[in-house]
Write an enzyme that holds these catalytic residues in place. Structure first.
Site, PDB file in Angstrom:
ATOM      1  N   ASP A 235      56.780  69.242  43.616  1.00  0.00           N
ATOM      2  CA  ASP A 235      57.759  69.992  44.408  1.00  0.00           C
ATOM      3  C   ASP A 235      57.197  70.218  45.806  1.00  0.00           C
ATOM      4  O   ASP A 235      56.008  70.473  45.977  1.00  0.00           O
ATOM      5  CB  ASP A 235      58.055  71.341  43.745  1.00  0.00           C
ATOM      6  CG  ASP A 235      58.747  71.159  42.401  1.00  0.00           C
ATOM      7  OD1 ASP A 235      59.447  70.138  42.236  1.00  0.00           O
ATOM      8  OD2 ASP A 235      58.566  72.004  41.511  1.00  0.00           O
TER       9      ASP A 235
ATOM     10  N   ASP B 156      56.093  67.112  37.780  1.00  0.00           N
ATOM     11  CA  ASP B 156      56.879  66.816  38.973  1.00  0.00           C
ATOM     12  C   ASP B 156      56.167  67.368  40.203  1.00  0.00           C
ATOM     13  O   ASP B 156      55.334  68.261  40.093  1.00  0.00           O
ATOM     14  CB  ASP B 156      58.296  67.413  38.860  1.00  0.00           C
ATOM     15  CG  ASP B 156      58.291  68.765  38.178  1.00  0.00           C
ATOM     16  OD1 ASP B 156      57.356  69.549  38.435  1.00  0.00           O
ATOM     17  OD2 ASP B 156      59.207  69.052  37.391  1.00  0.00           O
TER      18      ASP B 156
ATOM     19  N   ASP C 225      56.536  83.043  40.164  1.00  0.00           N
ATOM     20  CA  ASP C 225      56.321  83.863  38.969  1.00  0.00           C
ATOM     21  C   ASP C 225      54.867  84.291  38.740  1.00  0.00           C
ATOM     22  O   ASP C 225      54.576  85.459  38.553  1.00  0.00           O
ATOM     23  CB  ASP C 225      56.913  83.184  37.717  1.00  0.00           C
ATOM     24  CG  ASP C 225      56.549  81.716  37.580  1.00  0.00           C
ATOM     25  OD1 ASP C 225      55.749  81.209  38.398  1.00  0.00           O
ATOM     26  OD2 ASP C 225      57.059  81.063  36.650  1.00  0.00           O
TER      27      ASP C 225
HETATM   28  P1  ATP Z   1      56.115  72.354  34.826  1.00  0.00           P
HETATM   29  O1  ATP Z   1      56.960  71.591  35.805  1.00  0.00           O
HETATM   30  O2  ATP Z   1      54.803  71.731  34.556  1.00  0.00           O
HETATM   31  O3  ATP Z   1      56.844  72.763  33.627  1.00  0.00           O
HETATM   32  P2  ATP Z   1      56.108  74.316  36.925  1.00  0.00           P
HETATM   33  O4  ATP Z   1      55.270  75.533  37.168  1.00  0.00           O
HETATM   34  O5  ATP Z   1      56.043  73.247  37.955  1.00  0.00           O
HETATM   35  O6  ATP Z   1      55.723  73.769  35.510  1.00  0.00           O
HETATM   36  P3  ATP Z   1      58.906  74.344  37.442  1.00  0.00           P
HETATM   37  O7  ATP Z   1      60.003  74.821  36.566  1.00  0.00           O
HETATM   38  O8  ATP Z   1      58.832  72.926  37.835  1.00  0.00           O
HETATM   39  O9  ATP Z   1      57.584  74.807  36.716  1.00  0.00           O
HETATM   40  O10 ATP Z   1      58.957  75.261  38.733  1.00  0.00           O
HETATM   41  C1  ATP Z   1      58.250  74.975  39.921  1.00  0.00           C
HETATM   42  C2  ATP Z   1      57.709  76.264  40.529  1.00  0.00           C
HETATM   43  O11 ATP Z   1      58.791  77.141  40.857  1.00  0.00           O
HETATM   44  C3  ATP Z   1      56.814  77.091  39.621  1.00  0.00           C
HETATM   45  O12 ATP Z   1      55.485  76.641  39.633  1.00  0.00           O
HETATM   46  C4  ATP Z   1      56.955  78.467  40.202  1.00  0.00           C
HETATM   47  O13 ATP Z   1      56.153  78.601  41.348  1.00  0.00           O
HETATM   48  C5  ATP Z   1      58.405  78.483  40.641  1.00  0.00           C
HETATM   49  N1  ATP Z   1      59.261  79.041  39.575  1.00  0.00           N
HETATM   50  C6  ATP Z   1      59.884  78.372  38.589  1.00  0.00           C
HETATM   51  N2  ATP Z   1      60.597  79.190  37.802  1.00  0.00           N
HETATM   52  C7  ATP Z   1      60.428  80.427  38.318  1.00  0.00           C
HETATM   53  C8  ATP Z   1      60.924  81.712  37.968  1.00  0.00           C
HETATM   54  N3  ATP Z   1      61.709  81.879  36.903  1.00  0.00           N
HETATM   55  N4  ATP Z   1      60.543  82.763  38.740  1.00  0.00           N
HETATM   56  C9  ATP Z   1      59.746  82.593  39.808  1.00  0.00           C
HETATM   57  N5  ATP Z   1      59.258  81.417  40.185  1.00  0.00           N
HETATM   58  C10 ATP Z   1      59.575  80.338  39.468  1.00  0.00           C
HETATM   59 MG    MG Z   2      57.164  71.540  37.907  1.00  0.00          MG
END
Ligand code: ATP
Ligand code: MG
Length: 441
Positions: free
Chosen positions: A56, A54, A145
Site C-alpha cells: 500500500d 500487498d 490500528d
Molecule cells: P495484511 O494485508 O497482511 O492482512 P495489513 O496490515 O496490510 O495486513 P490491510 O487490511 O491491508 O492490513 O490494511 C493496510 C493498513 O491499513 C494496515 O496496516 C493499517 O495500517 C491500516 N488499517 C487497516 N484496517 C484498519 C482499521 N480497521 N483501523 C485502522 N487502520 C487500519
Molecule cells: Mg495489507
C-alpha cells in the site's frame, strides 16, 4: 512526539523485496514532487522478513492528482476516496494521507444537526461511521490500528519512519493499539479481529492491557457489518493460521460473539474441540500447500462435525439423511447470517460437501467415476482428509479414494476447487477433464 527516522543502512528493507509496480509508482509520485511512502502492513512484513500480501502506498497527492499521473488509475471508495492502480497481476492501493478522528469533545455525532455533511461521524457508542479528511503523514500514521502497522518507508531517501513505537513493539513482537485501546476498539470493533489475526499469523502477542480490554469488549464485535465480518472471517481461516487464531478467538470470547451456537456446542465437549482443532490444522496445511481450501471448506471444517452429528440424530428419528442434513444446515446458516453474512452460494457448497460424505463412505462406493465428477468433489475429499485424522471410517474411505484417484485419474472429470467461482461456470465442468489429485497428509 518526534518521528524516528531510521536511515537506509540501519534497517533491513531492500528495494529488491518491493514489487516492481509499487517501486515504479513510488518513483513516479516522488519525481512529480509528491511525498511517496510504502505504508501499513507491508512495511511491518518487510521488517519481519515476511513476504507482504500487498503493497500500500500513502502520498500527499490528492485523488485527482493521482488519477492524472496514472492512466491505469480508478478512484474508489465512498467513505474515503482512494486510488486503485490496475496492473496485469496486481492492484495497488494509493491513498492520500488522512487525518485521525478529532478528540471526543469536538466530535460531530449522529444526533447533532449540521447543515454541511460532517467529515467525521460517530454513532452514540463511539463507532466511526464516516472518516474522510486529508491529513499530514503523521496524522495518517497515527490513525492506523496498531503501532506496528503505522510504519512508513520513504522512497525519497529509503528510510523507515516510525511515528509511534512501532519499531520497539516489533522488536518485542507486541501488538499495541495506537492510543487508548478502549477507544480504538470501540471506534472500529473489527480491529479486535485484526489483532487476533496478526497475533495468530505472525506469532505476535497482544499487549496485556489491550488484551484485557479486547476480552472485555469482545461481545461488541457484532456491531460490525455482517458483510465485513465475512471478509474478515476468510482472512482468519484461509491464510494458513486458522488453528492458533481459533484458540485466541475462543479465549477472548470473540468466538462466542461471532458463532454463539458453535461456542455453546463446544462447552464441555472436548472431543468436538479436538476434532475442530485437528480440522483447522489440516486446513492450515492445505492452505500452505495451496491445495483445495475455500470458504465453503472452512465452514465445513468448523461446523461440519456438529452438523453431521445433529443430522444423524434426526435421521435416527426417522427423517431421511439428506433431508435431515438440509434442515440442520438451513438452521445453522440462518443463525450465522445474523452476525456474519455467509453468501448463499458458499452455504450451499458447504451443504454439498457434507452431503457427499455418506456417498464417499459407502464401501465400495457406487459409480465412483461419476461421484468424482460432481462439483465440490475436491472439497468433499479435502473434508474427508481432515476427518480421517480422527475417524476410522473416514480413514478407510480416504485410503480407498486415494487409491482409486491414483490409479484412474484420467477417468475422472472434475474441477479444481472453485474458490468463490460462480455457479454458472461450474456447470460447464465436463468440457475439461482434470483429475482430482489424491490428498495425502
Ligand atoms: P495484511 O494485508 O497482511 O492482512 P495489513 O496490515 O496490510 O495486513 P490491510 O487490511 O491491508 O492490513 O490494511 C493496510 C493498513 O491499513 C494496515 O496496516 C493499517 O495500517 C491500516 N488499517 C487497516 N484496517 C484498519 C482499521 N480497521 N483501523 C485502522 N487502520 C487500519
Ligand atoms: Mg495489507
Amino acid at each position: 512526539m518526534e518521528p524516528r527516522i531510521i536511515p537506509r543502512e540501519e534497517h533491513g528493507i531492500s528495494r529488491k523485496q518491493i514489487s516492481p509496480n509499487a517501486l515504479r509508482t513510488l518513483y513516479r509520485l516522488h519525481d512529480n514532487g509528491f511525498i511517496a511512502y510504502l505504508a501499513g502492513g507491508c512495511v511491518r512484513d518487510l521488517l519481519l522478513g515476511r513476504t507482504p500480501k500487498d503493497f500500500d502506498i500513502a502520498t500527499d497527492a490528492a485523488p485527482g492528482q493521482i488519477k492524472r499521473l496514472f492512466r491505469n488509475c480508478r478512484l474508489v471508495g465512498r467513505r474515503f476516496r482512494l486510488a486503485h492502480l490496475h496492473f496485469q497481476d496486481e492492484i495497488l492501493e494509493v491513498s492520500t494521507f488522512r487525518a485521525a478522528a478529532p478528540p471526543p469533545d469536538d466530535e460531530e455525532t449522529v444526533e447533532e444537526g449540521h447543515n454541511r455533511p460532517p467529515r467525521h461521524l460517530k454513532d452514540e457508542d463511539g463507532m466511526v461511521l464516516r472518516d474522510n479528511v486529508f491529513g499530514t503523514p503523521e496524522e495518517d500514521a497515527l490513525r492506523r490500528d496498531f503501532t506496528i502497522n503505522a510504519l512508513a518507508y520513504n522512497i525519497a531517501d529509503f528510510s523507515v519512519i516510525d511515528y509511534s513505537t512501532g519499531l520497539s513493539d516489533l522488536a518485542q513482537r507486541l501488538i499495541r493499539p495506537i492510543g487508548d485501546p478502549f477507544v480504538r476498539f470501540t471506534e472500529d470493533p473489527v480491529r479486535m479481529i485484526r489483532a487476533v489475526r496478526f497475533a495468530g499469523s505472525h506469532d505476535l502477542v497482544i499487549e496485556p492491557a489491550a488484551w484485557e480490554i479486547l476480552c472485555e469488549l469482545s461481545s461488541t464485535i457484532t456491531r460490525a457489518a455482517p458483510a465485513r465480518l465475512y471478509e474478515e472471517m476468510l482472512k482468519l481461516f484461509l491464510l494458513g493460521s486458522a488453528k492458533p487464531i481459533f484458540t485466541l478467538l475462543e479465549s477472548s470470547e470473540l468466538l462466542d460473539a461471532l458463532f454463539p451456537m458453535l461456542s455453546k456446542r463446544l462447552q464441555g465437549n472436548d472431543d468436538l474441540r479436538e476434532t475442530l482443532h485437528n480440522n483447522l490444522e489440516c486446513l492450515d496445511r492445505l492452505s500452505r500447500k495451496e491445495l483445495p481450501s475455500s470458504p465453503a471448506l472452512f465452514l465445513a471444517a468448523l461446523f461440519g462435525p456438529g452438523l453431521e452429528q445433529e443430522a444423524l440424530a434426526r435421521h435416527r428419528d426417522g427423517i431421511p439423511h439428506q433431508q435431515a442434513l438440509d434442515a440442520t444446515c438451513a438452521i445453522l446458516l440462518e443463525e450465522l447470517c445474523k452476525i456474519v453474512c455467509i453468501p448463499g452460494r458458499v452455504g450451499g457448497q458447504m451443504r454439498r460437501i457434507l452431503a457427499l460424505q455418506p456417498l464417499l463412505h459407502r464401501m465400495p462406493p457406487r459409480r465412483p467415476s461419476s461421484l468424482a465428477g460432481r462439483p465440490d468433489f475436491a472439497e468433499a475429499m479435502a473434508y474427508l482428509y481432515m476427518m480421517a485424522k480422527t475417524g476410522e471410517k473416514d480413514k478407510t474411505a480416504l485410503e480407498w479414494w486415494n487409491l482409486f484417484l491414483a490409479e484412474a485419474p484420467s477417468a475422472i472429470p472434475s474441477e479444481p476447487p472453485a474458490d468463490g467461482a460462480p455457479e454458472k461456470r461450474r456447470r460447464k465442468r465436463r468440457r475439461r477433464h482434470r483429475p482430482t489429485p489424491p490428498v495425502a497428509g
